[in-house]
Motif scaffolding. Structure first.
Motif, PDB file in Angstrom:
ATOM      1  N   ASN A   1       0.813  -1.393   0.010  1.00  0.00           N
ATOM      2  CA  ASN A   1       0.003   0.027   0.207  1.00  0.00           C
ATOM      3  C   ASN A   1       0.875   1.470  -0.057  1.00  0.00           C
ATOM      4  OD1 ASN A   1      -2.414  -1.423   0.278  1.00  0.00           O
ATOM      5  ND2 ASN A   1      -2.244  -1.621   2.322  1.00  0.00           N
ATOM      6  N   ARG A   2       2.039   1.188   0.178  1.00  0.00           N
ATOM      7  CA  ARG A   2       2.968   2.502   0.341  1.00  0.00           C
ATOM      8  C   ARG A   2       2.683   3.495  -0.662  1.00  0.00           C
ATOM      9  NH1 ARG A   2       8.906   2.382   2.516  1.00  0.00           N
ATOM     10  NH2 ARG A   2       9.436   1.937   0.197  1.00  0.00           N
ATOM     11  N   ALA A   3       2.808   2.882  -1.876  1.00  0.00           N
ATOM     12  CA  ALA A   3       2.902   3.749  -3.069  1.00  0.00           C
ATOM     13  C   ALA A   3       1.605   4.529  -2.974  1.00  0.00           C
ATOM     14  CB  ALA A   3       2.954   3.201  -4.277  1.00  0.00           C
ATOM     15  N   ILE A   4       0.275   4.130  -2.467  1.00  0.00           N
ATOM     16  CA  ILE A   4      -0.786   5.098  -2.513  1.00  0.00           C
ATOM     17  C   ILE A   4      -0.533   6.174  -1.669  1.00  0.00           C
ATOM     18  CG2 ILE A   4      -2.951   5.044  -1.937  1.00  0.00           C
ATOM     19  CD1 ILE A   4      -3.193   2.117  -2.465  1.00  0.00           C
ATOM     20  N   TYR A   5       0.099   6.224  -0.572  1.00  0.00           N
ATOM     21  CA  TYR A   5       0.221   7.585   0.236  1.00  0.00           C
ATOM     22  C   TYR A   5       0.802   8.395  -0.285  1.00  0.00           C
ATOM     23  CZ  TYR A   5      -0.870   3.934   3.918  1.00  0.00           C
ATOM     24  OH  TYR A   5      -1.557   3.113   4.522  1.00  0.00           O
ATOM     25  N   LEU A   6       1.930   8.274  -1.438  1.00  0.00           N
ATOM     26  CA  LEU A   6       2.738   9.342  -2.121  1.00  0.00           C
ATOM     27  C   LEU A   6       1.647  10.281  -3.038  1.00  0.00           C
ATOM     28  CD1 LEU A   6       5.678   7.334  -3.330  1.00  0.00           C
ATOM     29  CD2 LEU A   6       5.554   8.495  -1.314  1.00  0.00           C
ATOM     30  N   THR A   7       0.362   9.714  -3.295  1.00  0.00           N
ATOM     31  CA  THR A   7      -0.476  10.669  -3.986  1.00  0.00           C
ATOM     32  C   THR A   7      -1.001  11.808  -3.076  1.00  0.00           C
ATOM     33  OG1 THR A   7      -2.404   9.161  -3.096  1.00  0.00           O
ATOM     34  CG2 THR A   7      -1.248   8.597  -5.395  1.00  0.00           C
ATOM     35  N   GLU A   8      -0.719  11.742  -2.009  1.00  0.00           N
ATOM     36  CA  GLU A   8      -1.082  12.780  -1.014  1.00  0.00           C
ATOM     37  C   GLU A   8      -0.138  14.159  -1.134  1.00  0.00           C
ATOM     38  OE1 GLU A   8      -3.518  12.991   2.310  1.00  0.00           O
ATOM     39  OE2 GLU A   8      -3.931  11.890   0.260  1.00  0.00           O
ATOM     40  N   LEU A   9       0.816  14.013  -1.949  1.00  0.00           N
ATOM     41  CA  LEU A   9       1.514  15.197  -2.542  1.00  0.00           C
ATOM     42  C   LEU A   9       0.886  15.885  -3.615  1.00  0.00           C
ATOM     43  CD1 LEU A   9       5.208  13.415  -3.169  1.00  0.00           C
ATOM     44  CD2 LEU A   9       4.427  15.156  -1.435  1.00  0.00           C
ATOM     45  N   THR A  10      -0.407  15.422  -4.181  1.00  0.00           N
ATOM     46  CA  THR A  10      -0.926  16.187  -5.041  1.00  0.00           C
ATOM     47  C   THR A  10      -1.706  17.397  -4.326  1.00  0.00           C
ATOM     48  OG1 THR A  10      -2.937  14.591  -4.964  1.00  0.00           O
ATOM     49  CG2 THR A  10      -1.446  14.238  -6.554  1.00  0.00           C
TER      50      THR A  10
END
Length: 509
Positions: free
Chosen positions: A418-427
């Protein structure tokens, strides 16, 4: 705080301390401060931060003292900022927690130097203290002394603390040499998707450990005299799996060969520590370890874990995100060479000093000076590999770096569900991050960062990535509930402030 509040808080602290049967000196030792400082606090003559109230509440196990701290900690970040000056990398938290578990191998005293004072370490110390290990901070709270009892009281284990850290899994290896039956609770930690413990159990079974998983706990039974009949081949080249196998092999009376072992930084630190206990290990830094175990270990040991390459990478990413010139000292360069080579290809402008040894005498350090650079996206995807590839924990930092680069970067975080999903918070901070699937994101740069208010992701490295982006964002950003950052970094906000950041901690009271 007003004098009236200081007096009232001081009286609460004094009453709670006396209820616990502690002297002012003993409370001062637990807080890594002096008896006179505790005396001033109790008399209402010392300004006291919410963080100190929280630490006192934890030391005294007092809900009364911690009432003013009940809310989670948040960060208020004013950007955009330029960082400058120099900052030292601190010791590895992943090495420290492994060494804390390894202290159970010896009946002698263990002294660890420059220990990271972070939540992950505190949780392991809570567990060790609950089973009878005497824990004492030395030298203004920078060093740690551990003295085991003659018999561990495993029935008294602090289950709540153990459930909050995945590192408790590394109790399996040493405890199997101390008792034939024991129970530890299911491990916790970051929310990174399903992470099987099967490789641990498969490796330890060859030393005679059988584990049944029922009722939220691991119920372990150790059969004395069982020896591996052939080399142990780990089914995954994991760091904690390798460490657990090493901890089991260290007290095994014979020679154990571990293949497909991780040669990563925390594993090497554990090997160096075990060698000081008298355990001979061949192949350190390779994927095949030959361990000459000792059936009994009773010596005292004094060891200094090496610096943290992941913290070094996070500081490097902070400099890149804010387009700053920054010197990062005491970088364990052996464990960042692929990352640095990749960043060089992207156009990073930096210098490095000649190498010098860490306090353990084995790990190679250097000082890096990073300068503002015009970066371009890499031609190939960014993906982790076992050491010496890009460290899995460094992958998220490439998201904020890629957001500062010209072009499109594919980041493939294949290890965690799941970790890559959290990187979308950068949007939400202005980045262009597209999620392709649970493991892959596309990052388009460069980014014009903007301030925002976010809830902290429940995974350590993505949480820090959000904080670094906030440093670059114009305006005031808020990152709420940063407990996960405190699990892995010591005083990160204060240390970033020392090099030019503007970060305030606050709580909703």
């Amino acid at each position: 705080m007003t004098d009236d509040y200081l007096l009232r808080i001081g009286k609460l602290i004094r009453d709670a301390r006396q209820h616990r049967g502690l002297t002012q000196a003993q409370l001062g030792e637990a807080l890594a401060t002096s008896q006179s400082a505790v005396n001033r606090i109790e008399q209402g003559k010392q300004n006291i931060s919410l963080e100190m109230i929280a630490r006192i509440g934890e030391a005294l196990d007092s809900e009364i003292v911690s009432l003013g701290y009940a809310g989670p900690m948040h960060l208020r970040v004013t950007g955009a900022t330029k960082l400058s000056g120099a900052i030292d990398v601190r010791t590895s938290k992943n090495a420290c927690v492994a060494l804390l578990c390894a202290s159970l191998l010896t009946t002698g005293r263990t002294t660890l130097r420059q220990v990271a004072r972070i939540e992950e370490v505190y949780r392991i110390l809570d567990v060790l203290g609950s089973i009878g290990v005497k824990v004492r901070w030395l030298n203004d709270g920078r060093d740690l002394e551990l003295t085991p009892p003659a018999t561990l009281d495993l029935a008294a284990m602090d289950v709540a603390a153990a459930r909050r850290t995945r590192s408790v899994l590394m109790f399996l290896g040493p405890l199997m040499h101390r008792t034939e039956h024991f129970t530890i609770p299911y491990a916790g930690g970051c929310e990174l998707g399903t992470r099987t413990v099967l490789p641990h159990l498969t490796a330890l079974r060859q030393f005679g450990l059988e584990v049944a998983t029922t009722s939220g706990s691991y119920h372990a039974t150790a059969t004395p005299g069982v020896s591996p009949t052939r080399p142990i081949v780990l089914t995954e080249r994991g760091d904690t799996v390798t460490e657990n196998a090493l901890l089991a092999a260290a007290r095994h009376d014979g020679v154990s060969v571990i293949r497909n072992a991780s040669p990563n930084y925390m594993v090497q630190d554990l090997c160096f520590f075990l060698e000081q206990l008298g355990v001979r290990i061949e192949g350190i830094g390779t994927t095949t370890l030959t361990v000459h175990g000792l059936p009994e270990i009773s010596c005292d040991v004094d060891y200094a874990p090496a610096e943290d390459p992941v913290e070094a990478m996070s500081l490097l990413a902070a400099a890149v995100a804010t387009s700053s010139e920054l010197t990062i000292r005491r970088v364990p360069v052996e464990f960042l060479e692929i990352e640095l080579a990749t960043l060089e290809q992207m156009g990073l402008d930096y210098d490095r000093t000649p190498e010098y040894p860490a306090a353990n005498g084995r790990t190679r350090l250097t000082d890096l000076t990073v300068r503002p650079s015009k970066l371009t996206a890499p031609t190939d995807k960014i993906h982790p590999m076992p050491f010496p590839g890009i460290n899995i924990d460094n992958i998220p930092f490439f998201a904020v770096i890629a957001a500062a680069a010209h072009g499109t970067t594919l980041i493939h975080d294949w290890v965690y569900d799941n970790r890559a999903i959290y990187l979308t918070e950068l949007t939400r901070l202005g980045a262009d991050v597209k999620l392709l699937d649970p493991h892959r994101v596309l990052v388009q740069g460069p980014t014009r960062w903007r301030a925002s208010e976010l809830m902290c992701p429940p995974a350590l490295r993505p949480a820090v990535v959000i904080l670094l982006a906030m440093l670059a964002a114009e305006g005031v950003s808020v990152l709420r509930n940063v407990y996960v950052i405190n699990r892995g970094y010591e005083d990160l906000a204060e240390r970033l402030n020392s090099i030019g950041a503007r970060i305030e901690t606050f709580r909703d009271i």
